[in-house]
Design a protein around this motif. Structure first.
Motif, mmCIF file in Angstrom:
data_model
loop_
_atom_site.group_PDB
_atom_site.id
_atom_site.type_symbol
_atom_site.label_atom_id
_atom_site.label_comp_id
_atom_site.label_asym_id
_atom_site.label_seq_id
_atom_site.Cartn_x
_atom_site.Cartn_y
_atom_site.Cartn_z
ATOM 1 N N GLY A 260 0.811 -1.205 0.000
ATOM 2 C CA GLY A 260 0.000 0.000 0.000
ATOM 3 C C GLY A 260 0.844 1.254 0.000
ATOM 4 O O GLY A 260 0.583 2.203 -0.763
ATOM 5 N N ARG A 261 1.863 1.281 0.833
ATOM 6 C CA ARG A 261 2.755 2.446 0.873
ATOM 7 C C ARG A 261 3.502 2.611 -0.451
ATOM 8 O O ARG A 261 3.683 3.734 -0.939
ATOM 9 C CB ARG A 261 3.757 2.308 2.012
ATOM 10 N N ALA A 262 3.962 1.497 -1.035
ATOM 11 C CA ALA A 262 4.683 1.575 -2.313
ATOM 12 C C ALA A 262 3.789 2.137 -3.420
ATOM 13 O O ALA A 262 4.277 2.806 -4.342
ATOM 14 C CB ALA A 262 5.209 0.195 -2.703
ATOM 15 N N LEU A 263 2.492 1.890 -3.322
ATOM 16 C CA LEU A 263 1.549 2.392 -4.325
ATOM 17 C C LEU A 263 1.139 3.835 -4.073
ATOM 18 O O LEU A 263 0.446 4.442 -4.889
ATOM 19 C CB LEU A 263 0.304 1.502 -4.344
ATOM 20 N N GLY A 264 1.536 4.370 -2.923
ATOM 21 C CA GLY A 264 1.247 5.768 -2.617
ATOM 22 C C GLY A 264 0.170 5.999 -1.583
ATOM 23 O O GLY A 264 -0.198 7.157 -1.310
ATOM 24 N N PHE A 265 -0.359 4.929 -0.973
ATOM 25 C CA PHE A 265 -1.377 5.086 0.062
ATOM 26 C C PHE A 265 -0.718 5.275 1.428
ATOM 27 O O PHE A 265 0.423 4.877 1.654
ATOM 28 C CB PHE A 265 -2.286 3.853 0.120
ATOM 29 N N GLY A 266 -1.458 5.852 2.347
ATOM 30 C CA GLY A 266 -0.992 5.973 3.712
ATOM 31 C C GLY A 266 -1.435 4.777 4.539
ATOM 32 O O GLY A 266 -2.185 3.910 4.079
ATOM 33 N N THR A 267 -0.959 4.747 5.776
ATOM 34 C CA THR A 267 -1.402 3.731 6.730
ATOM 35 C C THR A 267 -1.792 4.430 8.029
ATOM 36 O O THR A 267 -1.381 5.566 8.283
ATOM 37 C CB THR A 267 -0.321 2.682 7.011
ATOM 38 N N TYR A 268 -2.580 3.741 8.852
ATOM 39 C CA TYR A 268 -3.013 4.331 10.112
ATOM 40 C C TYR A 268 -3.210 3.229 11.140
ATOM 41 O O TYR A 268 -3.366 2.046 10.788
ATOM 42 C CB TYR A 268 -4.308 5.119 9.933
ATOM 43 N N LYS A 269 -3.224 3.606 12.408
ATOM 44 C CA LYS A 269 -3.385 2.634 13.487
ATOM 45 C C LYS A 269 -4.861 2.434 13.803
ATOM 46 O O LYS A 269 -5.606 3.402 13.969
ATOM 47 C CB LYS A 269 -2.644 3.089 14.744
ATOM 48 N N LEU A 270 -5.262 1.179 13.887
ATOM 49 C CA LEU A 270 -6.627 0.842 14.261
ATOM 50 C C LEU A 270 -6.822 1.010 15.766
ATOM 51 O O LEU A 270 -5.854 0.972 16.534
ATOM 52 C CB LEU A 270 -6.939 -0.598 13.866
ATOM 53 N N THR A 271 -8.069 1.169 16.182
ATOM 54 C CA THR A 271 -8.351 1.384 17.600
ATOM 55 C C THR A 271 -7.909 0.199 18.441
ATOM 56 O O THR A 271 -7.200 0.347 19.439
ATOM 57 C CB THR A 271 -9.845 1.646 17.820
ATOM 58 N N PHE A 272 -8.319 -1.016 18.028
ATOM 59 C CA PHE A 272 -7.887 -2.195 18.775
ATOM 60 C C PHE A 272 -7.447 -3.344 17.868
ATOM 61 O O PHE A 272 -7.079 -4.403 18.347
ATOM 62 C CB PHE A 272 -8.972 -2.685 19.753
ATOM 63 N N GLY A 273 -7.464 -3.142 16.568
ATOM 64 C CA GLY A 273 -6.923 -4.124 15.636
ATOM 65 C C GLY A 273 -7.772 -5.374 15.493
ATOM 66 O O GLY A 273 -8.844 -5.521 16.076
ATOM 67 N N HIS A 274 -7.261 -6.281 14.660
ATOM 68 C CA HIS A 274 -7.912 -7.570 14.401
ATOM 69 C C HIS A 274 -6.922 -8.674 14.741
ATOM 70 O O HIS A 274 -5.836 -8.735 14.160
ATOM 71 C CB HIS A 274 -8.287 -7.716 12.920
ATOM 72 N N ARG A 275 -7.289 -9.545 15.661
ATOM 73 C CA ARG A 275 -6.400 -10.659 16.016
ATOM 74 C C ARG A 275 -7.248 -11.869 16.364
ATOM 75 O O ARG A 275 -8.092 -11.803 17.243
ATOM 76 C CB ARG A 275 -5.489 -10.274 17.190
ATOM 77 N N GLY A 276 -6.991 -12.959 15.652
ATOM 78 C CA GLY A 276 -7.764 -14.165 15.893
ATOM 79 C C GLY A 276 -7.999 -14.919 14.601
ATOM 80 O O GLY A 276 -7.457 -14.560 13.544
ATOM 81 N N ILE A 277 -8.807 -15.969 14.670
ATOM 82 C CA ILE A 277 -8.991 -16.844 13.510
ATOM 83 C C ILE A 277 -10.444 -16.878 13.030
ATOM 84 O O ILE A 277 -10.862 -17.815 12.372
ATOM 85 C CB ILE A 277 -8.515 -18.274 13.837
ATOM 86 N N ASN A 278 -11.197 -15.821 13.344
ATOM 87 C CA ASN A 278 -12.627 -15.830 13.013
ATOM 88 C C ASN A 278 -13.094 -14.474 12.487
ATOM 89 O O ASN A 278 -14.172 -14.015 12.823
ATOM 90 C CB ASN A 278 -13.445 -16.224 14.247
ATOM 91 N N GLN A 279 -12.266 -13.844 11.645
ATOM 92 C CA GLN A 279 -12.577 -12.510 11.145
ATOM 93 C C GLN A 279 -13.246 -12.608 9.763
ATOM 94 O O GLN A 279 -12.666 -13.160 8.826
ATOM 95 C CB GLN A 279 -11.293 -11.673 11.026
ATOM 96 N N PRO A 280 -14.471 -12.063 9.589
ATOM 97 C CA PRO A 280 -15.154 -12.156 8.291
ATOM 98 C C PRO A 280 -14.663 -11.102 7.308
ATOM 99 O O PRO A 280 -14.616 -9.906 7.624
ATOM 100 C CB PRO A 280 -16.619 -11.921 8.657
#
Length: 369
Positions: A260-280
Motif C-alpha cells: 500500500g505504501r509503495a503504491l502511494g497510500f498511507g497507513t493508520y493505526k486501528l483502535t484495537f486491531g484484528h487478532r484471531g482466527i474468526n474474522q469475516p
C-alpha cells in the motif's frame, strides 16, 4: 504469590503468576481464537505485544515440537483466565506454563479477560505492564508503563527477520522460484508454497533490489510482520523496484501495508486491531465471505468507493472487513501485484483463503507463458 497487570490509563487487573517471574511491558491486545495458542505465541507479528486470550481455557493441549511458527516465542507477555492444570494431547511434550517460563515470557493468570477485552474494545489497544514479582506495586508499575515505547513508530522488522538467506525446497518437481522477503514470516508460508511446487528463497528484510533481481525469481512474496508500517522505508523502496521490474508480487498482512505504501497510500493505526482466527472478510469481486485469520493493528488508507490512479496504474480495494469496513486487500490492474491484510497460511485456523496462493501461481504462469 500474586501478579498485577496495569494499563496505561490506570486500570488494574490482579491475578496469579503464569510463566516466567518478572516484569514485562508492551501493547495490550486481545486475540479471539479458541485454539492455536502455540501458533499465536510463536508468530513474529506479535513482537512488542502483550496478548490477552479471550477464550477462557488456555493450555489444554500443551505444547508440541511441530506447531511452532518460528524458532521462539515472540509475545512480550501473556494473559489468560483459566490455565490448564494438566495438558492432555497425544502430541504434547510439555505444559504451556513450562514453555513460557523456559523462554522467559512473563504472564498472568486468573484475570477477568472478558472485562479486559471489553476495556480494550472501548478505549483502544494501549501500553501495559505485567509484574508477578513479590511486592509488586501497581503505582510504580504504572509509571514504568507510561515511560515504555509506543507501538506507533515501532520498528521491529530488524528484530524478527532472518539473519541469512535460506531455501525451502518444493515438494516434488519445482515449478517456480519465489523470493520471500522476511518481515516476520511464519513457517507455514514456505510449506504452503512447497505444496504447490514452489521453491522459496527466504531473504532478509533489507536485501537490496540488485540482490533480489540477481536471484531472478518468478515471483516475490512480502510476509507478515510486526510494528508500524510507516517505519519500512527500505522495504517500500524494494517493493517499488519489484513493481518497476514487473515481477509478480503477493503480500500478506504487514506485506499488504508495505505494498500500500509503495503504491502511494498511507497507513493508520486501528483502535484495537484484528487478532484471531474468526474474522469475516468479503471478496468484493465475487461477493464471497471468507472466515480468516488476522493479526494486525495498522491498516491501509485506500478508498473503498473508487479505483485509484497510482504511479503503477489502477489499484482497487479487493477485500474488505465486514466488522468495520477496513481495507483487507489490494489488487493492481496494470502490474502483476496483489495483497491481503490477513493470513492465508494460517495453520490453526480456517483455510478459506488458501486459494490466494493459487492466484499467485496463476500470475507467475501468465508471466512465464
Amino acid at each position: 504469590m500474586s501478579a498485577v497487570l496495569v494499563l496505561e490509563d490506570g486500570r488494574v487487573f490482579r491475578g496469579e503468576p503464569y510463566g516466567a517471574v518478572g516484569e514485562t511491558f508492551g501493547e495490550a491486545v486481545f486475540a479471539t481464537g479458541m485454539t492455536g495458542y502455540q501458533e499465536t505465541l510463536t508468530d513474529p507479528s506479535y513482537r512488542g505485544q502483550i496478548v490477552c486470550m479471550t477464550a477462557p481455557h488456555i493450555g489444554n493441549t500443551g505444547v508440541n515440537d511441530e506447531d511452532d511458527e518460528s524458532e521462539r516465542i515472540w509475545v512480550n507477555g501473556y494473559v489468560v483466565r483459566d490455565p490448564a492444570r494438566r495438558p492432555s494431547n497425544w502430541r504434547s511434550k510439555r505444559g504451556l506454563d513450562e514453555q513460557l517460563a523456559s523462554q522467559g515470557i512473563v504472564g498472568i493468570a486468573g484475570v477477568d479477560t472478558r472485562a479486559l477485552t471489553r476495556h480494550l474494545r472501548e478505549r483502544g489497544a494501549m501500553r501495559c505492564g505485567i509484574s508477578n514479582v513479590d511486592g509488586a506495586d501497581a503505582d510504580e508499575l504504572l509509571a514504568k508503563v507510561r515511560q515504555s515505547p509506543s507501538m506507533v513508530g515501532a520498528d521491529y522488522v530488524a528484530d524478527v527477520t532472518t539473519r541469512r538467506p535460506y531455501v525451502v525446497r518444493a515438494d516434488g518437481e519445482p515449478r517456480f522460484t519465489v523470493a520471500a522477503i522476511d518481515l516476520g514470516i511464519k513457517r507455514n508460508t514456505p510449506r504452503s508454497f512447497a505444496r504447490r511446487g514452489i521453491t522459496t528463497h527466504v531473504l532478509p528484510a533489507y536485501v537490496t533490489t540488485q540482490e533480489l533481481v540477481t536471484l531472478a525469481p518468478d515471483g516475490v512474496f512480502l510476509s507478515n510482520g510486526p510494528g508500524d508500517p510507516a517505519t519500512t522505508d527500505a522495504v517500500v523502496q524494494l517493493t517499488k523496484g519489484v513493481l518497476d521490474a514487473g515481477i509478480p508480487l503477493f503480500g500478506i498482512c504487514f506485506g499488504n501495508q508495505v505494498l500500500g505504501r509503495a503504491l502511494g497510500f498511507g497507513t493508520y493505526k486501528l483502535t484495537f486491531g484484528h487478532r484471531g482466527i474468526n474474522q469475516p472478510v468479503q471478496d468484493r469481486a465475487t461477493g464471497k465471505v471468507e472466515v480468516t485469520a488476522h493479526n494486525h493493528g495498522f491498516a491501509v488508507d485506500a478508498p473503498l468507493d473508487r479505483v485509484s490512479d497510482t504511479p503503477y496504474g489502477r489499484v482497487e480495494v479487493s477485500h474488505v472487513g465486514l466488522n468495520d469496513d477496513v481495507v483487507e486487500g489490494l489488487v493492481c490492474r496494470d502490474v502483476p501485484a496483489f495483497s491481503v491484510q490477513y493470513h492465508p497460511e494460517a495453520a490453526a485456523g480456517p483455510h478459506d483463503a488458501s486459494y490466494l496462493f493459487d492466484r499467485f501461481v496463476a500470475l507467475m504462469e501468465e508471466r512465464n507463458a
